[in-house]
Design a protein around this motif. Structure first.
Motif, PDB file in Angstrom:
ATOM      1  N   GLY A 670      -4.556 -28.056 -24.352  1.00  0.00           N
ATOM      2  CA  GLY A 670      -4.798 -29.219 -24.794  1.00  0.00           C
ATOM      3  C   GLY A 670      -3.696 -30.415 -24.234  1.00  0.00           C
ATOM      4  N   TYR A 671      -2.546 -29.956 -23.799  1.00  0.00           N
ATOM      5  CA  TYR A 671      -1.306 -30.685 -23.482  1.00  0.00           C
ATOM      6  C   TYR A 671      -1.147 -30.258 -21.931  1.00  0.00           C
ATOM      7  CZ  TYR A 671      -0.152 -31.440 -28.296  1.00  0.00           C
ATOM      8  OH  TYR A 671      -0.281 -32.041 -29.439  1.00  0.00           O
ATOM      9  N   ARG A 672      -0.040 -31.275 -21.410  1.00  0.00           N
ATOM     10  CA  ARG A 672       0.368 -31.333 -20.035  1.00  0.00           C
ATOM     11  C   ARG A 672       1.871 -31.559 -20.211  1.00  0.00           C
ATOM     12  NH1 ARG A 672      -2.516 -36.113 -19.503  1.00  0.00           N
ATOM     13  NH2 ARG A 672      -4.028 -35.153 -18.265  1.00  0.00           N
ATOM     14  N   GLY A 675       7.993 -33.237 -16.108  1.00  0.00           N
ATOM     15  CA  GLY A 675       9.782 -33.140 -16.124  1.00  0.00           C
ATOM     16  C   GLY A 675      10.209 -34.728 -16.173  1.00  0.00           C
ATOM     17  N   GLN A 676      11.561 -34.707 -16.639  1.00  0.00           N
ATOM     18  CA  GLN A 676      12.035 -36.375 -17.230  1.00  0.00           C
ATOM     19  C   GLN A 676      13.233 -36.164 -16.581  1.00  0.00           C
ATOM     20  OE1 GLN A 676      10.005 -38.379 -19.256  1.00  0.00           O
ATOM     21  NE2 GLN A 676       8.658 -36.767 -18.732  1.00  0.00           N
ATOM     22  N   GLY A 677      13.773 -37.573 -16.460  1.00  0.00           N
ATOM     23  CA  GLY A 677      14.981 -37.673 -15.825  1.00  0.00           C
ATOM     24  C   GLY A 677      16.026 -37.354 -16.281  1.00  0.00           C
ATOM     25  N   ASP A 678      16.146 -36.820 -17.588  1.00  0.00           N
ATOM     26  CA  ASP A 678      17.326 -36.030 -18.042  1.00  0.00           C
ATOM     27  C   ASP A 678      17.214 -34.638 -17.945  1.00  0.00           C
ATOM     28  OD1 ASP A 678      15.557 -35.928 -20.061  1.00  0.00           O
ATOM     29  OD2 ASP A 678      16.672 -36.669 -21.753  1.00  0.00           O
ATOM     30  N   GLY A 679      16.126 -33.927 -17.491  1.00  0.00           N
ATOM     31  CA  GLY A 679      15.998 -32.561 -17.451  1.00  0.00           C
ATOM     32  C   GLY A 679      15.155 -32.032 -18.351  1.00  0.00           C
ATOM     33  N   SER A 680      14.720 -32.884 -19.442  1.00  0.00           N
ATOM     34  CA  SER A 680      13.873 -32.460 -20.598  1.00  0.00           C
ATOM     35  C   SER A 680      12.243 -32.427 -20.206  1.00  0.00           C
ATOM     36  CB  SER A 680      13.776 -33.510 -21.854  1.00  0.00           C
ATOM     37  OG  SER A 680      13.567 -34.565 -21.347  1.00  0.00           O
ATOM     38  N   LEU A 681      11.525 -31.748 -20.854  1.00  0.00           N
ATOM     39  CA  LEU A 681      10.225 -31.677 -20.518  1.00  0.00           C
ATOM     40  C   LEU A 681       9.444 -32.513 -21.555  1.00  0.00           C
ATOM     41  CD1 LEU A 681       9.742 -27.849 -20.129  1.00  0.00           C
ATOM     42  CD2 LEU A 681       9.847 -29.518 -18.264  1.00  0.00           C
ATOM     43  N   LEU A 682       8.514 -33.469 -21.224  1.00  0.00           N
ATOM     44  CA  LEU A 682       7.508 -34.116 -22.223  1.00  0.00           C
ATOM     45  C   LEU A 682       6.348 -33.515 -21.985  1.00  0.00           C
ATOM     46  CD1 LEU A 682       6.909 -36.560 -23.806  1.00  0.00           C
ATOM     47  CD2 LEU A 682       6.787 -37.992 -21.728  1.00  0.00           C
ATOM     48  N   LEU A 683       5.729 -33.120 -23.299  1.00  0.00           N
ATOM     49  CA  LEU A 683       4.353 -32.436 -23.454  1.00  0.00           C
ATOM     50  C   LEU A 683       3.660 -33.673 -24.286  1.00  0.00           C
ATOM     51  CD1 LEU A 683       6.245 -30.175 -22.841  1.00  0.00           C
ATOM     52  CD2 LEU A 683       4.644 -28.929 -24.106  1.00  0.00           C
ATOM     53  N   LEU A 684       2.494 -33.860 -23.397  1.00  0.00           N
ATOM     54  CA  LEU A 684       1.673 -34.864 -23.948  1.00  0.00           C
ATOM     55  C   LEU A 684       0.066 -34.368 -24.202  1.00  0.00           C
ATOM     56  CD1 LEU A 684       2.531 -38.262 -21.565  1.00  0.00           C
ATOM     57  CD2 LEU A 684       3.048 -37.681 -23.866  1.00  0.00           C
TER      58      LEU A 684
END
Length: 690
Positions: A670-672, A675-684
């Motif tokens: 249910g998520y994707r 990759g973010q600019g600070d190296g973190s992962l954003l799961l939406l």
């Protein structure tokens, strides 16, 4: 590169000891199994590995910052010093009578935590101070000498002294302490007027007793640690993270170890708060899951929620009042026995239960092959395909699926049924804890963003978010050692407290101003031990209530001298805080101030704002693997992607597995993940997903 540029954070957990070495080039991190008999050995091993990976010598390290669960574990497991408690005649049983709060109203077999000091080790003095510091009954010096001899004859390792109203006048406590120091110079002595100089005898007595109970053990451990670091040629100063989220010297920590109660989890909250500010998030749920426990904390407006009291060793899960209340500044969180090492079992009613018992690092989960034979959460995740047996901990700890299967056979379930049942149970336990914590604070959890870290959290964060209805979650870089990294982002700080009761109608600005000057001097002296000459900020809080109420609320006030008109400003601040908390004020009731809290802390540098990506191009896939998706109740074919491939703007649709050395991120169907600019992962959460 100078030594000032190289710092190391070390977090000792129940299963792993995490190390984060910071250099101008970035972080070098590692996880090593915690050594229960010699916890300092795991620190030395971890620092050695991280330094070698970074290509530096241990002698180049300029600062060591450490957090530990040693104090919490000692209080929960009752592994402390033989302690005597000296109090005022008539108050010997305060710590056993408690507040008489029946936190589980209909339980006829209510189980209360046993006091740290049994009744036969609690002694009384014929003395009495009044609430304003007046001497109502002088303390006889002959009785002091008799008491000192009695303590020595008892063979105690530590003594806690807590006399009535000592926060207002500490003369009698100091008299008793001086006699004990003269009679036994090596005896560990704690006095309430130093450890917790506040109103309310129950938390004050509990706090000074807890401090005395763990002081010999903590002082011995910290002494060994510093000595072993020097032998390793690490000559850098050592600082400890206290439970309020700031740094204090190792000497202060040895004298007031009760301030270390939640030092490790506090580092995680600081880590999450740093990313909350970088991503511009005002409402964040910090989720820290390690090998032994899971910690959940609310972060609002870029700062963790803090409190002035804390309950340790609760006998009833989630039940306020079922633990031992201590007064010390603390990052407020809920902590439950839900980690990778949490043990699953079948209870007398045939129900599957998980935790709070943990396999820890010795022997560890069954799949570690170190002698563990009981099924754990890590075994369950391995059986469900969420962990790679050949690449756990960067390959440092090979996992044995056959051992996990043997352990789960005890549950009389198939491997997949056992794995699903264990993980679903632990996820539901964590979801319940999060719901209770947010409701107790008057918040709606669905409007929060989760920041997940710790070795176990990225494995469970998606499923937990599904249960809680959370749309977005963040997995920061270095999530597997998040608390250790958080230590390196903490300010030097110290909170001074004073019990100074005043009715606002009779507000005495001269008395308050004199107390605030003393408190600021005390706090600055501790901060200057590690950060002399550094820019600081000061926060002043008054604990206030309406006359006749049983408890206070914290009220933030401007830090400056008060005059006779100050009562108007303080009254307005109280009403604003009361209305925000309860939705209304009570007209016509007088207002009281009970305690004052003053915190001096160094100013943190501004965070670099992250570049946010909410969509992107497909990341490179290493291979395909299968794992059991609990939300779908079935095994799914998933992409496996290296964390290093999740560069800014790269995306992977769930189901997916994102791998790195310290942890694994499970992206459910249910998520994707982006990759973010600070190296973190954003799961939406994907559109149309409930």
């Amino acid at each position: 590169m100078t030594t000032d540029d190289i710092r190391v954070g070390v977090d000792i957990g129940g299963t792993f000891t995490d190390v984060a070495l910071q250099t101008p080039q970035g972080f070098s991190t590692c996880k090593v199994l915690t050594d229960y008999a010699r916890p300092e050995q795991a620190i030395l091993d971890g620092i050695g590995q991280a330094a070698e990976a970074a290509g530096i010598a241990p002698g180049q390290i300029g600062q060591v910052i450490h957090g530990t669960t040693l104090v919490t574990n000692a209080l929960i497991q009752r592994h402390g010093a033989k302690t005597a408690f000296i109090t005022t005649e008539g108050f010997r049983d305060v710590i056993e009578m408690r507040s008489e709060n029946r936190f589980e109203q209909y339980d006829l077999n209510l189980e209360l935590p046993k006091p740290l000091v049994p009744r036969q080790h609690r002694f009384t003095l014929n003395e009495r101070m009044g609430p304003n510091g007046e001497v109502l009954l002088p303390l006889d010096p002959a009785e002091v000498q008799t008491m000192a001899a009695r303590v020595l004859d008892g063979g105690y390792d530590a003594v806690a002294i807590g006399l009535m109203h000592a926060y207002a006048n500490d003369a009698h406590e100091e008299m008793m302490a001086e006699a004990l120091r003269a009679a036994a110079p090596g005896l560990s002595i704690s006095i309430s007027s130093v450890i917790s100089p506040q109103m309310r005898e129950l938390p004050r007595f509990n706090t000074v007793i807890a401090n005395a109970y763990v002081q010999p053990q903590v002082a011995d451990y910290l002494g060994r640690l510093v000595t072993r670091l020097r032998q390793m040629e690490v000559t850098a100063p050592v600082f400890m993270l206290h439970s309020g989220g700031g740094l204090i010297s190792v000497e202060t920590a040895a004298e007031q170890p009760v301030r270390l109660l939640e030092s490790g989890p506090a580092g995680g909250a600081i880590f999450a708060a740093d990313y909350a500010r970088a991503h511009g998030l005002d409402k964040v749920l910090s989720f820290d899951m390690g090998g032994t426990t899971a910690k959940i904390c609310l972060i609002e407006e870029g700062a963790p929620k803090t409190a002035n009291t804390f309950e340790v060793a609760r006998t009833y899960r989630f039940k306020k009042g079922s633990g031992m209340t201590v007064s010390t500044p603390v990052v407020e969180m809920v902590e439950i026995g839900a980690g990778g090492g949490s043990i699953a079992s079948i209870d007398s009613l045939g129900r599957l239960q998980v935790g709070p018992r943990s396999a820890g690092s010795e022997p560890g989960p069954a799949c570690y092959g170190r002698g563990g034979a009981e099924p754990t959460v890590t075994d369950a995740n391995l059986l469900l395909g969420r962990l790679d047996p050949e690449n756990f901990g960067g390959g440092a700890i090979p996992l044995l699926p056959e051992k996990a299967m043997q352990a789960t056979e005890k549950l009389d379930l198939s491997p997949q049924e056992a794995g699903f049942g264990i993980t679903e149970m632990v996820d539901e336990n964590m979801a319940n804890a999060a719901r209770v914590h947010t409701v107790e604070n008057g918040r709606d959890i669905e409007h929060f963003t989760m920041i997940a870290f710790g070795g176990g959290a990225p494995l469970h964060a998606c499923r937990l978010s599904e249960k809680l209805g959370i749309v977005a979650l963040i997995i920061p870089p270095g999530a597997g050692v998040g608390s250790a990294i958080g230590f390196l982002k903490a300010p030097f700080s110290f909170e001074a407290t004073r019990g100074l009761f005043q009715k606002l109608d009779a507000f005495d600005p001269d008395q308050v101003n004199a107390a605030l000057v003393e408190m600021e001097q005390e706090a600055r002296s501790f901060v200057n031990e590690g950060a002399a000459g550094v820019e600081t900020t000061t926060r002043l809080t008054a604990l206030m209530r309406y006359s006749g109420q049983g408890w206070e609320i914290p009220v933030q006030l401007p830090h400056r001298p008060f005059d006779t008109e100050g009562r108007t400003e303080i009254h307005a601040a109280f009403e604003a805080a009361y209305r925000k908390l309860f939705g209304r004020i009570i007209d016509g009731l007088p207002v009281e101030i009970t305690n004052w809290l003053l915190t001096v802390s160094t100013v943190l540098p501004p965070v670099q704002k992250a570049v946010i990506h909410r969509a992107g191009l497909q990341a490179d896939t290493q291979r395909r693997r299968q794992f059991f998706d609990a939300g779908l109740r079935q095994t799914v074919d998933a992409q496996e992607v290296a964390r290093t491939a999740m560069t800014p703007g790269r995306m992977v649709e769930g189901p997916a597995i994102i791998t790195e050395a310290e942890t694994t991120t499970i992206v459910t169907s249910g998520y994707r993940a982006i990759g973010q600019g600070d190296g973190s992962l954003l799961l939406l959460r994907k559109e149309g997903q409930a």
